[in-house]
Enzyme design. Sequence first.
Site, PDB file in Angstrom:
ATOM      1  N   MET A  77     -47.814 -37.564  -0.576  1.00 18.82           N
ATOM      2  CA  MET A  77     -46.625 -38.066  -0.940  1.00 18.82           C
ATOM      3  C   MET A  77     -45.529 -37.167  -0.789  1.00 18.82           C
ATOM      4  SD  MET A  77     -48.466 -40.056  -4.366  1.00 18.82           S
ATOM      5  CE  MET A  77     -46.804 -40.663  -4.808  1.00 18.82           C
ATOM      6  N   HIS A  78     -44.255 -37.830  -1.024  1.00 20.52           N
ATOM      7  CA  HIS A  78     -42.965 -37.087  -1.350  1.00 20.52           C
ATOM      8  C   HIS A  78     -42.311 -36.529  -0.070  1.00 20.52           C
ATOM      9  CE1 HIS A  78     -44.588 -37.408  -5.486  1.00 20.52           C
ATOM     10  NE2 HIS A  78     -45.354 -36.396  -5.195  1.00 20.52           N
ATOM     11  N   ASP A 233     -51.621 -40.942  -1.592  1.00 19.92           N
ATOM     12  CA  ASP A 233     -53.059 -40.335  -1.420  1.00 19.92           C
ATOM     13  C   ASP A 233     -53.827 -40.577  -2.818  1.00 19.92           C
ATOM     14  OD1 ASP A 233     -51.405 -38.394  -2.660  1.00 19.92           O
ATOM     15  OD2 ASP A 233     -52.096 -36.905  -1.461  1.00 19.92           O
TER      16      ASP A 233
END
EC number: 2.7.1.17
Length: 478
Positions: A77-78, A233
């Site tokens: 992520m991110h 995830d």
Amino acid sequence: MYLGLDLGTSGLKGLLIDDDQSIVGEASAPLTVSRPHGGWSEQTPADWIGAAEAVMDALAAKHDLSAVRGIGLSGHMHGATLLDAADDVLRPCILWNDTRSHAEAAEMDADPQWREITGNIVFPGFTAPKVEWVRRNEPKLYDKIAKVLLPKDYLRLWLTGEHVAEMSDAAGTSWLDTGKRDWSDALLKASGLTRDNMPRLVEGSEVSGILRGELARRWRLSDGVVVAGGGGDNAASAIGAGAVHDGQAFLSLGTSGVLFAANDGYRPDPATAVHTFCHALPGTWHQMGVILAATDTLNWLGRFTGQQPAELTNALGKLQAPRRTLFLPYLGGERTPHNDASVRGAFVALDHSTDTEAGTRAVLEGVAFAFRDCRDALAATGTKIDRALALGGGSRSDYWLACLATALDTPLDVPAAGDFGAAFGAARLGLMAATGAGAEAATQPPVARTIEPDTSLTAAFDEGHARYRAAYQALKEF
């Protein structure tokens, strides 16, 4: 059949399941991380495509993929994947564990609207402060940004030609109104962006697009294969582990560590540094306590000792009470509950008797105490975890699981042999998108055994945790 593609930090994994959700094939390809400066962490998106091609080639060589009806995606992520108007990548993707934007994150977080709208602290690892860092430090490049995509959604663009994100991953950008499950125009404006710069949003179990014909022909898939929204995830791992109903939980001992609890409502409490995100299924949310280094700490210790992590843990025998030596696992800062990008790890109270075995115990205990901090932070939001499924590579160590169960005073269920991680969850989301199935498809795996807390050591672990907390305060001032 249904295919899950999981884009991890260290590799991309593909996993095939049949209509009964039995795993019928898998393949993986490695990835590397670039660290050009201290605190930086980047990957080249072209490498993700190369890894995906290698995985698809390997699967197609062993399996008839014409039976695949749906594909699901998951990924770290991110990450800030920045594209120009021609969908060309403008710079390497800034990853989740990159802390260069700590100043920008602090400035954003000081503005109350960010926490009010997103339900979360603006962490340096999130996407919005990274884009702000680009605006300040690479302004010519920033001016060329046409789309901001999350890592797995760049794979989707390659697979379908569509700019699409889903709720669980989008919640980690700091631009999503997490309660309303929609982009926040106010927060985008604060970053100098609009909805035109954002991908379209879908739920994780919904169809996001159709596999491009040339890719279907390349690997001999049928026409019309749907690509599901997928999940970040951890949300995808929860789908794989069946943590979809209120109170269902898992503890993940991967590179980083996650204590995850599904919620049937939106219950943000940013002050705790707990992540409150949308789940990958409609109308559901989840909360996470996140530590940035879990098995990473054991890998780090292994580099010092010249031993593999399994060698270190296998030598430990029966669980013991924590000794005086402590380890604080903040190798690259920490999220829950400290929100501290600058703190770094430390051994405390070393003495002449501290050997490899004692150091290993201290490392495992330090991670367990960090998870206990996460448990306490989750409890402060009203989320109580009665038991949790143990996932990730670190869960292969019974000693570590016993240490964690005792530190958390929480039974840990070890699933029967099988893969119940993000790739499996992504494949399940592909099944849901193709068939219209819902949460009933995300069953929990059979439990092989349960690791119970060792109540004879409860007081010793309580005392060890108290010293750990005091050591953090001292380290913070160092």
